[in-house]
Design a protein around this motif. Structure first.
Motif, PDB file in Angstrom:
ATOM      1  N   THR A 268       0.818  -1.221   0.000  1.00 39.17           N
ATOM      2  CA  THR A 268       0.000   0.000   0.000  1.00 39.17           C
ATOM      3  C   THR A 268       0.847   1.264   0.000  1.00 39.17           C
ATOM      4  N   LYS A 269       1.928   1.279   0.809  1.00 42.07           N
ATOM      5  CA  LYS A 269       2.738   2.482   0.936  1.00 42.07           C
ATOM      6  C   LYS A 269       3.541   2.776  -0.326  1.00 42.07           C
TER       7      LYS A 269
ATOM      8  N   TRP B 264      -0.615   7.504  -5.085  1.00 43.18           N
ATOM      9  CA  TRP B 264      -1.640   8.434  -4.635  1.00 43.18           C
ATOM     10  C   TRP B 264      -3.006   7.787  -4.436  1.00 43.18           C
TER      11      TRP B 264
ATOM     12  N   ASP C 112      -3.996   4.629  -3.950  1.00 41.81           N
ATOM     13  CA  ASP C 112      -4.106   3.660  -2.855  1.00 41.81           C
ATOM     14  C   ASP C 112      -3.821   4.296  -1.500  1.00 41.81           C
ATOM     15  N   GLU C 113      -2.974   5.324  -1.473  1.00 40.29           N
ATOM     16  CA  GLU C 113      -2.753   6.057  -0.223  1.00 40.29           C
ATOM     17  C   GLU C 113      -4.025   6.803   0.183  1.00 40.29           C
TER      18      GLU C 113
ATOM     19  N   ALA D  12      -6.335   4.299   1.619  1.00 40.48           N
ATOM     20  CA  ALA D  12      -5.875   3.866   2.945  1.00 40.48           C
ATOM     21  C   ALA D  12      -6.258   4.883   4.020  1.00 40.48           C
ATOM     22  N   ARG D  13      -6.272   6.171   3.644  1.00 44.11           N
ATOM     23  CA  ARG D  13      -6.622   7.213   4.620  1.00 44.11           C
ATOM     24  C   ARG D  13      -8.067   7.103   5.092  1.00 44.11           C
TER      25      ARG D  13
ATOM     26  N   GLN E  45      -9.334  -0.395   0.768  1.00 45.45           N
ATOM     27  CA  GLN E  45      -8.323  -0.955  -0.135  1.00 45.45           C
ATOM     28  C   GLN E  45      -9.023  -1.519  -1.354  1.00 45.45           C
TER      29      GLN E  45
END
Length: 323
Positions: free
Chosen positions: A213-214, A218, A220-221, A224-225, A229
């Motif tokens: 994920t990391k 952009w 997927d981040e 994640a916020r 997912q």
């Protein structure tokens, strides 16, 4: 420091040493012997009253003072190089110069067609050598071996000059036959199968998995916020491939809006949708070595690209307003 004591050749030595962090390799690049290079480093240490480079288990590492000096030394050498070059204006109409430009697939798809149209009229014999991010490193750009890098960057050497060409948002591309077209919500987005497409920075890309994920960027981040997912079925580094995959009725492609608008134009089989969650804007930047900052041909190219980018942005804004 007494300027009369400063040997300009030593500044050249320091520039190469800080870049290569290796006395033997630096000597080879400068065409001098290793003892001469070692003597030069000794004199540099005396001049700046600092070790400059310290030997560690990981090789030669620059001191804090050396890191402060590096961009200044590079700028000084660039000014001197410009001063001794013949003072001539660049004649684009008669030039057959080759400009080497590194750009991502995104930049190549959105910016270069308009740039080539402009060059065809103003500089018909100028040649562009287009390179991908995996073709080179920042070191080659620093040396001036590559004229420009145009990309989205997570980080960039402090010595580089840079300008933002535009900001872009994200859009989703789906087949007109995709079952979720009429009910495009966050839930249906997350239940779908996705195409991942991106390539930032420099150097060869590494393989990815949906669990990274990391490292996925952009989109997927942003998911994640909000504690979500997506299910990624395909990884690609090419926007053209991603846009073709969007024609599959089982896939969703989330890419920068300028590329999405370009792919959707004239293709009735693809539908463009706004993402059902917030994704921050990103900047497309153009960067170059300080060694090329004052070069007349380079200034002409940078100015032309900035003007073309502005025209692309205006066109995209008009296209987005229509859709």
């Amino acid at each position: 420091m007494n300027l009369e004591r400063v040997d300009l050749n030593l500044l050249v030595y320091l520039d190469v040493l800080l870049r290569e962090r290796n006395v033997t390799k630096s000597a080879s690049i400068l065409g001098i012997t290793q003892p001469a290079m070692s003597n030069g480093l000794r004199r540099l240490r005396e001049t700046f009253d600092d070790p400059l480079l310290v030997r560690t288990s990981e090789g030669m590492v620059p001191t804090e003072r050396a890191r402060e000096l590096q961009p200044m030394i590079r700028e000084v050498l660039a000014v001197i190089e410009q001063a001794v070059e013949p003072s001539t204006d660049f004649d684009a109409a008669s030039s057959d110069r080759v400009f080497r430009i590194m750009t991502s697939d995104y930049g190549e798809a959105t910016l270069l067609p308009r740039l080539l149209d402009r060059l065809h009229v103003e500089a018909p014999d100028v040649v562009l050598d287009i390179l991908t991010p995996s073709d080179m490193s920042f070191l080659e750009v620093e040396r001036g071996q590559v004229d420009l890098v145009i990309n989205r960057f997570d980080s960039m050497p402090q010595s580089f000059h840079q300008v933002t060409l535009w900001c872009d948002s994200f859009s989703c591309l789906l087949s007109a036959d995709n079952p979720i077209v009429e009910d495009f919500t966050l839930d249906s987005y997350l239940q779908g199968n996705h195409v991942w497409v991106s390539k930032t920075g420099m150097g060869a890309g590494l393989g990815l998995t949906p669990k990274d994920t990391k490292r996925l960027g952009w989109v997927d981040e942003a998911l994640a916020r909000i504690g979500c997912q997506r299910h990624i079925s395909v990884f690609t580094r090419h926007y053209q491939s991603a846009c073709q995959l969007a024609e599959s009725k089982s896939l969703i492609v989330t890419i920068p809006s300028k590329a999405a608008l370009q792919a959707q134009e004239g293709n009735a089989g693809i539908v463009l949708k706004a993402p059902p969650f917030e994704i921050p804007l990103f900047e497309l930047k153009m960067a170059w070595s300080p060694l090329l900052q004052r070069n007349s041909a380079h200034k002409w190219l940078r100015r032309t690209i900035v003007e073309v980018a502005k025209a692309v942005e205006e066109e995209a804004a008009a296209g987005g307003a229509k859709s």
